[in-house]
Design a protein around this motif. Structure first.
Motif, PDB file in Angstrom:
ATOM      1  N   GLY A 128     -23.324   0.342   5.866  1.00  0.00           N
ATOM      2  CA  GLY A 128     -23.139  -1.076   5.549  1.00  0.00           C
ATOM      3  C   GLY A 128     -23.468  -1.977   6.730  1.00  0.00           C
ATOM      4  N   ALA A 129     -23.004  -1.579   7.918  1.00  0.00           N
ATOM      5  CA  ALA A 129     -23.203  -2.403   9.110  1.00  0.00           C
ATOM      6  C   ALA A 129     -24.678  -2.443   9.511  1.00  0.00           C
ATOM      7  N   GLY A 178     -27.153  -1.978   7.471  1.00  0.00           N
ATOM      8  CA  GLY A 178     -27.822  -2.745   6.422  1.00  0.00           C
ATOM      9  C   GLY A 178     -27.629  -4.244   6.587  1.00  0.00           C
ATOM     10  N   ALA A 179     -26.527  -4.617   7.217  1.00  0.00           N
ATOM     11  CA  ALA A 179     -26.273  -6.037   7.467  1.00  0.00           C
ATOM     12  C   ALA A 179     -26.930  -6.499   8.768  1.00  0.00           C
ATOM     13  N   GLY A 236     -26.654  -4.987  11.969  1.00  0.00           N
ATOM     14  CA  GLY A 236     -25.976  -4.715  13.233  1.00  0.00           C
ATOM     15  C   GLY A 236     -26.633  -3.598  14.030  1.00  0.00           C
TER      16      GLY A 236
END
Lengths: 247, 72, 369
Positions: C66-67, C69-70, C72
C-alpha cells in the motif's frame, strides 16, 4: 422537472459484472454518493479486496489499489501512512474480512488506523461458488456445508461488528442492512458518518452491510432480500455498536 | 411530456427489485432483450404520470439504472 | 556526515536507509534483525518518517504494498521464516510493479530452524519465492560498508525498475560491528516523481495498482512486459567482484559472510604460493555470469562455498557450463565454515582428492571442521 435521484458521478458509467440483484451495486452506489456529497473524489483512494468485489476499482472513478485476499486493511494502512490527506477506504466481503483477513481487520482497528472499512456480509463465499463463510448461519446450506452449518464441527457465525466494538482503537462500528429502501437510507447515513470520521481524523470506522447472494443462495433477488430480513436480522442485529462518544 | 422516471435500459439486469418496491406498480419488464441479454425494466409513457417520484426504485436498484425527477 | 563510525550491521543498514530517503518502515519482530526495527522506531520520526510494527509479517509486507503504491520510499526487514510469510505479497508487489527494499538477515532453516547465520534462502531470494513469473533484484553485501552503499543503490534501482530489491545478509552481517562511512544524504524532495502512485485523481485519470489480469492474452502480455524489464535488469544491474583475476588458477565462489572467510583463506594460501582468487557475486539476481566469462579460461576449477547444502552452486555451474570443474563445500544451520576447513577443501580439490564435480553427490560439507 428537478432531479430527485441521479447517478453519482464517482461511479464510472459501466455495466458491473455483478449478478442481477446483487446488493454490491447498491453499496457501491452509496459509497459513490458519499464521495460526491463530501466532495472528496479527487483525494479518495479505494482498496479492493478478493471476492466478488475484486473489480470494484472498475466502478469507482477514484484511485484504487487491489489487495491480496484479506490484506486490504494492511494495504490501506500503508496508503494512509504515506498520504495522510488521502481518504482511504477498503471494500471487503465476509470471506475476505472475517476469515482470511481477520488479523488484519482487528489490528487495523487496534491501531485506530484512520481509515474507512465497508464490509459486505452476505453469509457466504460468492465469487468462488457459494462455500461456507465464517458468517454463514447455523443450519444454512452451502456447497461446503451441504447438510447445513453444524456448530458442533463448524462453529457459529462470527459477529464482526460486535467483536470490533470491543476494540478500544475502533472509533465507529455499525451494522446496517440493504434489504429495503429505508434500511438502505440508514446504511447511507452510516457510510457517510464512517467517511466523515476519517475526514475529521477520528480514526477507524467500519460499516457492516448485510447483503444477499441470490445466485449462491439459490433464490430470486427479491426472495433473497426477504430471506435476509427473516434469517440474518435475528442473528445480526442492526445498529451502531460503537460511536466513539465519551472517549 | 417530460418523464419522471428514466431507465438506462442497457445497464439493467432484470433483477426486478424496482418492480417489487414500486408503490404504484408501474414498473414492468420489456419483452425485448437489451444488449446484455436481459429484459430491461421500464415505465411506459402512459404510466409516467402515475409516478410519484418517490425514488424507491432508484434507491433499490443495484445497477444505478434509474434516474427520478419531479415537477417544479 | 563523512567520518567513520563503528556500528552494528543492522543499525547501520537502518541509518543508511534513512539517509537514502526511506521515510516508511514496516516490520515485525524476528531474530536476528530486530535492531533494524528498533533503530527505525527510534530514529525515522526525526526525519518525518513513519514506523509501523504490524501484527505479522503478512500484514507488514502488505503495508509495504500500500505504501509503495501510494508513492512512498519504503523499507521492510525480516529474517528467513518471516520472509517466507511475505512471499505472497512480494509476488503481488512484483506483479503490480511497485518499488520497495526488503532486507533479509537470513537464518538457518527449514521450518523454525535456528537463529544463526545461514545462506539457505538463496533459492527463495533469486528464483522467485512466491508464485508466478517474476524476479526480485538481490544484493548480497559482504561488509557493513558495502551494505550501506548498496542500500542507497537499492532504493534507486527499485524506483528505476518499479521492482522489489532485496538486501540479502545473514545473522553475522546483521550482528557484527564494523567501521562505516555513510554515503551522502539523499534529498527526498529531489527524488523522481511517481505519477502512477495512488495519491488521489484530482486533475487526472484515476490510477490503479493491480496485478489481476483475467484475460489470458492480457496476462501473457503483462508477463512478457515484466520479462522485458528483467532483461534490462540483467543488462544493467549485474554487480560482482573478482579478486586476483590477474593470475589466479583456482577460484573460490562465495558471497556475503562466506566471501570474507574465503578472503582470509586466499591470503594464507597465497603465502604458500597457491594461485587462488575469488569470484564474489554481489548481485545474486541478476547472477553475474559475465564474471565467469572473464576467468573461466585461466581457471583450473571453481570451489563454491556456501552456508547451505548447495544453492548458488547451481548458478555457478550454469555460468561455467561444463567448461571447468565446479566443486562445492557447505555448512548449514548456523555452522559457519572455518577458514581451516575451507582451505582443506580447496587443497583436496587441487590435489585431486575430490573426484566428482558435476553431480549432486559432491556437495560435501557438514561434520566437525
Amino acid at each position: 422537472m428537478i432531479p430527485v435521484y441521479t447517478r453519482p458521478k464517482s461511479l464510472t458509467n459501466v455495466v458491473t459484472h455483478y449478478c442481477p440483484g446483487c446488493p454490491h451495486g447498491i453499496a457501491h452506489r452509496l459509497v459513490a454518493e458519499t464521495i460526491d456529497e463530501l466532495g472528496i473524489q479527487g483525494k479518495t483512494v479505494g482498496v479492493a479486496s478478493v471476492g466478488c468485489s475484486v473489480f470494484a476499482y472498475n466502478y469507482f472513478d477514484v484511485d484504487f489499489q487491489q489487495a491480496a485476499h484479506g490484506r486490504a486493511p494492511a494495504v490501506a494502512t500503508g496508503i494512509k501512512r504515506v498520504t495522510p490527506d488521502s481518504i482511504v477506504f477498503t471494500y471487503q466481503g465476509d470471506g475476505d474480512l472475517a476469515s482470511i483477513g481477520m488479523a488484519e481487520i482487528v489490528h487495523a482497528a487496534v491501531r485506530g488506523e484512520n481509515i474507512t472499512v465497508v464490509f459486505i456480509n452476505n453469509a457466504i463465499y460468492g465469487m468462488t461458488g457459494g462455500q461456507m463463510a465464517p458468517t454463514t448461519l447455523v443450519g444454512q446450506k452451502t456447497t461446503t456445508s451441504p447438510f447445513g452449518r453444524d456448530p458442533k464441527t463448524q462453529g457459529y457465525p462470527v459477529k464482526v461488528s460486535e467483536l470490533l466494538a470491543t476494540v478500544k482503537g475502533a472509533h465507529y462500528v455499525a451494522r446496517f442492512s440493504l434489504h429495503n429502501p429505508a434500511n438502505i437510507q440508514r446504511a447511507k447515513q452510516g457510510i457517510k458518518k464512517a467517511f466523515q470520521n476519517q475526514i475529521e481524523g477520528k480514526g477507524f470506522s467500519l460499516v457492516e452491510l448485510l447483503s444477499t447472494c441470490s445466485t449462491n443462495w439459490g433464490m430470486t433477488p427479491q426472495n433473497a432480500l426477504k430471506w435476509l430480513e427473516e434469517n440474518m436480522l435475528p442473528e445480526y442485529p442492526l445498529g451502531e455498536f460503537k460511536t466513539g462518544e465519551g472517549e | 411530456m417530460e418523464k419522471r422516471v428514466v431507465f438506462n435500459e442497457d445497464h439493467c439486469k432484470s433483477c426486478e427489485l424496482c418492480v417489487g418496491i414500486c408503490p404504484k406498480k408501474i414498473i414492468k419488464l420489456r419483452t425485448e432483450l437489451n444488449r446484455q441479454g436481459y429484459h430491461p425494466a421500464f415505465v411506459s409513457d402512459e404510466d409516467q404520470d402515475k409516478c410519484i417520484s418517490c425514488a424507491l426504485c432508484a434507491r433499490m436498484c443495484p445497477d444505478a439504472v434509474i434516474e427520478v425527477r419531479r415537477p417544479q | 556526515m563523512s567520518e567513520s563510525m563503528l556500528m552494528k550491521g543492522n543499525e547501520a543498514l537502518a541509518e543508511a536507509a534513512i539517509r537514502a530517503g526511506c521515510r516508511f518502515y514496516f516490520g515485525y519482530p524476528i531474530t536476528p534483525q530486530n535492531e533494524i526495527s528498533e533503530y527505525m522506531a527510534r530514529r525515522i520520526g526525526e526525519h518525518g518518517g513513519v514506523f509501523v510494527q504490524a501484527e505479522s509479517e503478512v500484514s507488514s509486507i502488505n503495508m509495504v504494498y500500500g505504501a509503495a503504491g501510494a508513492g512512498g520510499r519504503v523499507l521492510i526487514s525480516s529474517s528467513s521464516p518471516g520472509i517466507s510469510l511475505m512471499q505472497e505479497a512480494i509476488s503481488y508487489i512484483a506483479g503490480a510493479e511497485l518499488p520497495c527494499v526488503i532486507v533479509n538477515m537470513s537464518r538457518g532453516g527449514p521450518g523454525l530452524g535456528g537463529i544463526q547465520p545461514s545462506q539457505s534462502d538463496y533459492f527463495q531470494s533469486t528464483k522467485g519465492g512466491g508464485h508466478g513469473d517474476y524476479r526480485i533484484i538481490v544484493f548480497a553485501p559482504a561488509t557493513i560498508q558495502e551494505g550501506c552503499d548498496l542500500m542507497a543503490t537499492a532504493f534507486d534501482v527499485a524506483d528505476k525498475y518499479r521492482n522489489p530489491v532485496m538486501i540479502l545478509g545473514d545473522g553475522m552481517i546483521g550482528q557484527m560491528m564494523e567501521p562505516v562511512v555513510f554515503p551522502e544524504v539523499v534529498d527526498v524532495a529531489g527524488l523522481p516523481a511517481k505519477p502512477w502512485a495512488t495519491t488521489g485523481n484530482e486533475g487526472r485519470k484515476a490510477n490503479l495498482i493491480n496485478s489481476i489480469y483475467l484475460d489470458p492474452e492480457e496476462l501473457d502480455t503483462h508477463n512478457w512486459k515484466l520479462e522485458e524489464k528483467y532483461r534490462k535488469v540483467r543488462e544493467n544491474e549485474v554487480r560482482y567482484e573478482i579478486v586476483h583475476g590477474d593470475d589466479a588458477e583456482w577460484f573460490f565462489v562465495a558471497y556475503g559472510t562466506v566471501a570474507r572467510i574465503c578472503m582470509s583463506v586466499i591470503q594464507r594460501l597465497r603465502k604458500d604460493g597457491v594461485k587462488v582468487g575469488l569470484v564474489r557475486p554481489i548481485s545474486l539476481w541478476p547472477f553475474p555470469d559475465e564474471a565467469f566469462e572473464k576467468v573461466v579460461g585461466q581457471a583450473k576449477g571453481f570451489l563454491t562455498v556456501e552456508m547451505s547444502t548447495g544453492q548458488m552452486v547451481e548458478d555457478v555451474r550454469l555460468a561455467v557450463n561444463g567448461r571447468k570443474p565446479v566443486y562445492f563445500y557447505g555448512r548449514t544451520g548456523g555452522a559457519v565454515p572455518t577458514p581451516r576447513s575451507v582451505e582443506r577443501r580447496l587443497r583436496d580439490v587441487i590435489e585431486g582428492r575430490v573426484p566428482s564435480q558435476s553431480d549432486y553427490f559432491d556437495r560435501v560439507g557438514g561434520g566437525k571442521s
